[in-house]
Each structure stands twice: as C-alpha cells, then as structure tokens.
Scaffold this motif. Structure first.
Motif, PDB file in Angstrom:
ATOM      1  N   HIS A 155     -19.559 -73.009 -29.176  1.00  0.00           N
ATOM      2  CA  HIS A 155     -20.637 -73.933 -28.800  1.00  0.00           C
ATOM      3  C   HIS A 155     -20.858 -75.043 -29.832  1.00  0.00           C
ATOM      4  CE1 HIS A 155     -22.344 -70.956 -31.472  1.00  0.00           C
ATOM      5  NE2 HIS A 155     -23.419 -71.712 -31.638  1.00  0.00           N
ATOM      6  N   SER A 158     -17.777 -79.382 -30.666  1.00  0.00           N
ATOM      7  CA  SER A 158     -17.858 -80.854 -30.630  1.00  0.00           C
ATOM      8  C   SER A 158     -18.657 -81.380 -31.821  1.00  0.00           C
ATOM      9  CB  SER A 158     -18.457 -81.346 -29.304  1.00  0.00           C
ATOM     10  OG  SER A 158     -19.783 -80.915 -29.161  1.00  0.00           O
ATOM     11  N   GLU A 159     -19.729 -80.684 -32.160  1.00  0.00           N
ATOM     12  CA  GLU A 159     -20.523 -81.121 -33.327  1.00  0.00           C
ATOM     13  C   GLU A 159     -19.654 -81.111 -34.581  1.00  0.00           C
ATOM     14  OE1 GLU A 159     -24.132 -78.830 -33.769  1.00  0.00           O
ATOM     15  OE2 GLU A 159     -24.425 -79.583 -35.810  1.00  0.00           O
ATOM     16  N   THR A 191     -17.282 -72.548 -22.369  1.00  0.00           N
ATOM     17  CA  THR A 191     -18.039 -73.263 -23.404  1.00  0.00           C
ATOM     18  C   THR A 191     -17.112 -74.227 -24.149  1.00  0.00           C
ATOM     19  OG1 THR A 191     -19.492 -71.384 -23.697  1.00  0.00           O
ATOM     20  CG2 THR A 191     -19.427 -72.956 -25.509  1.00  0.00           C
ATOM     21  N   LEU A 192     -15.926 -73.742 -24.474  1.00  0.00           N
ATOM     22  CA  LEU A 192     -14.987 -74.585 -25.213  1.00  0.00           C
ATOM     23  C   LEU A 192     -14.561 -75.784 -24.365  1.00  0.00           C
ATOM     24  CD1 LEU A 192     -13.604 -74.804 -27.896  1.00  0.00           C
ATOM     25  CD2 LEU A 192     -11.817 -73.276 -27.085  1.00  0.00           C
ATOM     26  N   GLU A 194     -16.337 -77.272 -22.099  1.00  0.00           N
ATOM     27  CA  GLU A 194     -17.462 -78.233 -22.077  1.00  0.00           C
ATOM     28  C   GLU A 194     -17.504 -79.010 -23.406  1.00  0.00           C
ATOM     29  OE1 GLU A 194     -21.615 -79.168 -23.023  1.00  0.00           O
ATOM     30  OE2 GLU A 194     -20.917 -77.161 -23.535  1.00  0.00           O
ATOM     31  N   GLN A 195     -17.197 -78.329 -24.497  1.00  0.00           N
ATOM     32  CA  GLN A 195     -17.172 -78.977 -25.810  1.00  0.00           C
ATOM     33  C   GLN A 195     -16.030 -79.996 -25.912  1.00  0.00           C
ATOM     34  OE1 GLN A 195     -19.267 -78.311 -28.709  1.00  0.00           O
ATOM     35  NE2 GLN A 195     -20.559 -77.606 -27.023  1.00  0.00           N
ATOM     36  N   ARG A 198     -17.106 -83.179 -24.465  1.00  0.00           N
ATOM     37  CA  ARG A 198     -17.945 -83.997 -25.373  1.00  0.00           C
ATOM     38  C   ARG A 198     -17.084 -84.721 -26.405  1.00  0.00           C
ATOM     39  NH1 ARG A 198     -23.538 -80.748 -26.535  1.00  0.00           N
ATOM     40  NH2 ARG A 198     -23.703 -79.807 -24.489  1.00  0.00           N
TER      41      ARG A 198
END
Ligand code: SF4
Ligand code: SF4
Length: 351
Positions: A155, A158-159, A191-192, A194-195, A198
């Motif tokens: 999660h 991307s950050e 989740t990955l 979706e990241q 981003r």
C-alpha cells in the motif's frame, strides 16, 4: 561476458525480506583475483564484473584490489557495477567509482524502508539511506535505485517510488519480494496494481511537464514493443555466471550452493559440457505460457526466478505471471496516454 562476485554473505542490515542467511563467509583475495584472471581469459575485449553480497562494501578493499588487478589486462575494457545498500558509501569510494567505469545501484525502498529495512537491533535505516542516496546522486545522477516491495508494504509502493523521484532519483526499479514465503495473495496483488496505476499517473504528469523520470518496470515493457525485441533474454550461465564466495561457479544467483548446478570454480575453470547442458535445459518455454500474447514482454524465461519460485527452470509461478501482466497492462496504458498527448516526445523518449 560478465561475472558476478559474491564478496561476502554478511550484511550490515537485516531487511525483513532478505533471503540471505548472513553466514560469516567472505571471498578471499586469491579467489577474487582468480575470478578476474578467469574472466580475462574466457571473456572478450569487453568484460563486466558485478560485485554482490550480502553487502559488497563490507569488502571495499577487495573491490579496490580487483579493479587494480584488472589493469594488468590493458587490451580488455572492464566495466564494473555493484548493488549496495549504500550505508558504507563515502566520497573516497564514489571518486574511485567515477574514475573506474563503475556504476552503483542503490537498494532503497523509500518510505517502505521504515517497515522492512532494519539494522540487527531492529532500528530502521531510512534516514541513513536518504543521506547516502543524495551523496550517490551527486556523483552518479543516473544511478538506479532498486526498490523491493513486500505484501506488508504494497500500500506504500507509490508513495515510496514517487518520493524517491522527488529526492532526485531519475531511474527507479520496483521488484516484489520474490521469496516463495512472501505471502502474495489476490488482495496484495490488487493493492500493488492500484499503486502501479498511481506511479503511472505520476510518470505521465512529469512527462507532460517536460521532465523525464524513468520507472524501469514500465520503460522496459514499452521499449520491447517499440524496438520489437524481447524484454529479457536469459542465456543462463553463459552471459553472467555467478561466482560464490568460495570460488564455486554457478549459472546464476539462485543456484548458488546447489551442487547439481555447480559448473566449475575459478581455479579449474568452467566445465563447458555441464554449462551447455544446463543452458540447453533452460531453453524450453514454460508450458503454461504457450500462446500468451505477452510472451516476449515477460520474464518467463528467467530460469533463476523460476527456480526460486517453483524449483524448476521452466515453470512460472502464478505470482510472477500476475505481476508481469499487471506491469504490462499499466505500461501499455501509460504509453498510449503519452503518445496521444505528445507523439513526438514519446517517440523520442522510447527510441
Ligand atoms: S541490504 Fe540486501 S543483503 Fe543486506 S539484509 Fe537487506 S536485502 Fe539482505
Ligand atoms: S504473462 Fe504469464 S502466461 Fe504470459 S508469458 Fe508471462 S508468465 Fe507466461
């Protein structure tokens, strides 16, 4: 030809996803120089040496010795590279690297380092990594930053990646924790994915602003299409044999210590017949991949990864397949957006 030298199994970190056991094994001076000798005699006029560990900078003096020794072969152009956690990087080593055709890739997980990258006493090393990242970029602005993501940090991917770009990294590669026990399941992969979306949005916004940031996972998939070439060619054991700390030679890193895959040692040389036999065995494409449209854009031929995941050179794990498909899907969407927004700049970038 290239060789990878495992200078030590030890490390000054204890990343929670590390597959090393951190035994007290170090390559000796004699073994390292014998490896350079062997490369000089079986390689061609351009040879590469990769320094690996554990943490290779724990054997900094041995790296200096190898590079000095290789100068005895003036007809051969040596290139060097190293993947390091960077904690022992200093101005002296970076000056040496600058003067010796020596590229450094830094393993740094961005803000995910808070979770999984720790010292032996459990403290995270993020502040130290940040400091070394800026030092490295001041010498090698195009250095690769190698990021590892695990299910417990998916999660934050991307950050982490965008944060590294904002800190000045120009080239970032994201790799999932490849250990079979890592625990990737459908939720973590979603989740990955979706990241990755981003990260693609960020790369696109930088592209529109005229700034190039290279997220290697997307770039290699796009370039494979533009240049009509496979994105990965394995050539197991031929392109980059792996020299373990004790001088034993294996086809690649995941085969280290597996007696059946030992193909020689730095003192006796490579057993060509065994090398060819293992190479031939790696050529069959995984049955699972027959007819897949992504075949040339996938790393399904990586015998080393396949062996790690499945215990077989010609089998692809469902996790690896899901990861490859996810990256390709996001890369293609990104490429389409770039081409629609500015065809000329996109063509220039991927040519
Ligand atoms: S820096 Fe690399 S070798 Fe060291 S603990 Fe972390 S993953 Fe393992
Ligand atoms: S995407 Fe999956 S099925 Fe297709 S080539 Fe890769 S591993 Fe094989």
């Amino acid at each position: 030809m290239n060789i990878s030298l495992i200078l030590t199994k030890q490390c000054n970190l204890r990343c929670r996803y590390c597959f090393e056991m951190h035994e007290d094994h170090r390559m000796t001076h004699e073994t390292a120089l014998a490896a350079i000798d062997l490369l000089a005699h079986i390689g061609d006029r351009q040879c590469g040496v990769s320094f690996f560990g554990g943490e290779p900078l724990l054997q900094k003096e041995l790296i200096y010795e190898c590079v000095a020794y290789a100068r005895q072969f003036p007809d051969i152009r040596f290139r060097y590279n190293m993947t390091t956690n960077g904690l022992l990087l200093d101005e002296e080593f970076l000056t040496f690297a600058r003067d010796n055709n020596f590229l450094i890739a830094l393993s740094h997980d961005g803000c995910m380092s808070r979770v999984n990258r720790v010292y032996a006493d459990g403290r995270n090393c993020l502040a130290a990594l940040d400091e070394k990242l800026s030092l490295l970029l001041s010498y090698q602005p195009h250095a690769f930053v190698m990021v590892t993501v695990a299910p417990n940090t998916a999660h934050l991917a991307s950050e982490s990646v965008i944060g590294l770009f904002r800190q000045g990294a120009g080239r970032v590669n994201l790799a999932p924790d490849e250990r079979p026990c890592a625990g990737w399941d459908g939720d973590a992969m979603e989740t990955l994915s979706e990241q990755l979306g981003r990260i693609a949005d960020y790369v696109y916004s930088e592209f529109l602003a005229g700034r190039d940031v290279f997220f290697n996972n997307f770039e290699e998939k796009i370039v494979a299409v533009v240049k009509n070439r496979p994105c990965h060619v394995c050539r197991l054991g031929k392109r980059k044999p792996y020299v373990d700390w004790d001088g034993s030679i294996y086809p690649c890193i995941q085969f280290g210590g597996v007696a059946d895959y030992r193909i020689g040692d730095v003192f006796q040389g490579i057993d060509k017949a065994r090398q060819e036999e293992i190479y031939a065995g790696s050529l069959a494409k995984p049955a699972f991949c027959q007819g897949c449209a992504f075949e040339t854009r996938c790393v399904n031929d990586c015998a080393c990864l396949n062996y790690q995941h499945c215990g077989q050179m010609n089998e692809v794990s469902p996790m690896q397949c899901a990861w490859q498909r996810t990256v390709i899907r996001h890369a293609d969407k990104l490429a389409r957006r770039m081409i629609e927004a500015d065809p000329q700049c996109a063509a220039k970038r991927f040519s």
